[in-house]
Design a protein around this motif. Sequence first.
Motif, mmCIF file in Angstrom:
data_model
loop_
_atom_site.group_PDB
_atom_site.id
_atom_site.type_symbol
_atom_site.label_atom_id
_atom_site.label_comp_id
_atom_site.label_asym_id
_atom_site.label_seq_id
_atom_site.Cartn_x
_atom_site.Cartn_y
_atom_site.Cartn_z
ATOM 1 N N SER A 1 0.846 -1.196 0.000
ATOM 2 C CA SER A 1 0.000 0.000 0.000
ATOM 3 C C SER A 1 0.880 1.245 0.000
ATOM 4 N N ASN A 2 0.272 2.373 -0.296
ATOM 5 C CA ASN A 2 1.009 3.635 -0.238
ATOM 6 C C ASN A 2 1.487 3.912 1.180
ATOM 7 N N ASP A 3 0.692 3.497 2.194
ATOM 8 C CA ASP A 3 1.113 3.668 3.588
ATOM 9 C C ASP A 3 2.369 2.854 3.878
ATOM 10 N N ASP A 4 2.427 1.621 3.341
ATOM 11 C CA ASP A 4 3.624 0.788 3.520
ATOM 12 C C ASP A 4 4.850 1.484 2.939
ATOM 13 N N LEU A 5 4.698 2.011 1.743
ATOM 14 C CA LEU A 5 5.818 2.667 1.062
ATOM 15 C C LEU A 5 6.247 3.932 1.795
ATOM 16 N N ARG A 6 5.275 4.703 2.285
ATOM 17 C CA ARG A 6 5.609 5.920 3.049
ATOM 18 C C ARG A 6 6.351 5.560 4.338
ATOM 19 N N ALA A 7 5.918 4.485 4.992
ATOM 20 C CA ALA A 7 6.579 4.064 6.231
ATOM 21 C C ALA A 7 8.032 3.669 5.958
ATOM 22 N N LEU A 8 8.249 2.912 4.895
ATOM 23 C CA LEU A 8 9.610 2.504 4.555
ATOM 24 C C LEU A 8 10.468 3.712 4.209
ATOM 25 N N LYS A 9 9.903 4.650 3.461
ATOM 26 C CA LYS A 9 10.624 5.866 3.096
ATOM 27 C C LYS A 9 10.986 6.671 4.353
ATOM 28 N N SER A 10 10.076 6.723 5.301
ATOM 29 C CA SER A 10 10.313 7.438 6.555
ATOM 30 C C SER A 10 11.415 6.773 7.373
ATOM 31 N N ILE A 11 11.411 5.453 7.442
ATOM 32 C CA ILE A 11 12.454 4.734 8.171
ATOM 33 C C ILE A 11 13.811 4.960 7.510
ATOM 34 N N GLN A 12 13.857 4.914 6.182
ATOM 35 C CA GLN A 12 15.125 5.143 5.484
ATOM 36 C C GLN A 12 15.636 6.552 5.771
ATOM 37 N N ALA A 13 14.747 7.531 5.760
ATOM 38 C CA ALA A 13 15.165 8.909 6.044
ATOM 39 C C ALA A 13 15.713 9.031 7.468
ATOM 40 N N TYR A 14 15.063 8.374 8.423
ATOM 41 C CA TYR A 14 15.540 8.386 9.803
ATOM 42 C C TYR A 14 16.936 7.762 9.900
ATOM 43 N N ILE A 15 17.120 6.612 9.281
ATOM 44 C CA ILE A 15 18.417 5.927 9.332
ATOM 45 C C ILE A 15 19.496 6.810 8.705
ATOM 46 N N TRP A 16 19.195 7.509 7.631
ATOM 47 C CA TRP A 16 20.194 8.381 7.017
ATOM 48 C C TRP A 16 20.545 9.545 7.943
ATOM 49 N N ARG A 17 19.535 10.095 8.642
ATOM 50 C CA ARG A 17 19.821 11.170 9.614
ATOM 51 C C ARG A 17 20.769 10.662 10.695
ATOM 52 N N ILE A 18 20.558 9.446 11.154
ATOM 53 C CA ILE A 18 21.443 8.846 12.160
ATOM 54 C C ILE A 18 22.850 8.673 11.579
ATOM 55 N N ASN A 19 22.936 8.235 10.308
ATOM 56 C CA ASN A 19 24.240 8.116 9.650
ATOM 57 C C ASN A 19 24.952 9.463 9.635
ATOM 58 N N LEU A 20 24.222 10.528 9.332
ATOM 59 C CA LEU A 20 24.809 11.867 9.307
ATOM 60 C C LEU A 20 25.282 12.276 10.703
ATOM 61 N N GLU A 21 24.437 12.052 11.714
ATOM 62 C CA GLU A 21 24.785 12.425 13.092
ATOM 63 C C GLU A 21 26.029 11.684 13.581
ATOM 64 N N ARG A 22 26.184 10.445 13.175
ATOM 65 C CA ARG A 22 27.284 9.612 13.660
ATOM 66 C C ARG A 22 28.512 9.648 12.756
ATOM 67 N N GLY A 23 28.426 10.403 11.664
ATOM 68 C CA GLY A 23 29.559 10.532 10.763
ATOM 69 C C GLY A 23 29.743 9.362 9.811
ATOM 70 N N PHE A 24 28.735 8.498 9.702
ATOM 71 C CA PHE A 24 28.834 7.343 8.814
ATOM 72 C C PHE A 24 28.567 7.701 7.353
ATOM 73 N N ASN A 25 28.118 8.924 7.093
ATOM 74 C CA ASN A 25 27.790 9.331 5.728
ATOM 75 C C ASN A 25 29.026 9.494 4.845
ATOM 76 N N THR A 26 30.201 9.534 5.446
ATOM 77 C CA THR A 26 31.422 9.709 4.653
ATOM 78 C C THR A 26 32.055 8.378 4.251
ATOM 79 N N GLU A 27 31.503 7.276 4.758
ATOM 80 C CA GLU A 27 32.045 5.958 4.406
ATOM 81 C C GLU A 27 31.678 5.620 2.970
ATOM 82 N N ASP A 28 32.615 5.008 2.248
ATOM 83 C CA ASP A 28 32.303 4.635 0.878
ATOM 84 C C ASP A 28 31.439 3.368 0.854
ATOM 85 N N LEU A 29 30.901 3.073 -0.309
ATOM 86 C CA LEU A 29 29.976 1.950 -0.439
ATOM 87 C C LEU A 29 30.627 0.615 -0.087
#
Length: 105
Positions: free
Chosen positions: A3-31
Motif C-alpha cells: 500500500s502507499n502507507d507501507d511505502l511511506r513508512a519505509l521511506k520514513s524509516i530510510q530517512a531516519y536511518i540516514w539522519r542517524i548516519n549523518l549524526e554519527r559521521g557514517f555518511n562519509t564511508e564509501d559503499l
Amino acid sequence: QLSNDDLRALKSIQAYIWRINLERGFNTEDLSKKMLMLTEEVGEVARAIRKLEGLKFDEITSESDLAEEIADVFIVLLGLASAAQIDVAKAVKLKEEKNQKRSWK
C-alpha cells in the motif's frame, strides 16, 4: 500488494536511518565499507540463528539476540542504500511489481 502507507513508512524509516548516519559521521564511508559492515552484520544474524537452533556456538554467540542482529542488518542496509542514493521504497515497489509477474512454483 504494497500500500502507499507501507511505502511511506519505509521511506520514513530510510530517512531516519540516514539522519542517524549523518549524526554519527557514517555518511562519509564509501559503499565498499558499508557493504563490508553489512556482510559482518549478516554473519552475526547467522550466529544468532545457530544459537536458536541449538548448534554449537561460543560464549560470545550465546549473548547474541536475533532480533537485534536483524535490526543491525536493516540499519546498515538502509544506510548503504542512502549512501548510494537509492530510494528503497521505490526499489521495493518496482521489484515487487516484477515479482508478482513471476511464477514461484
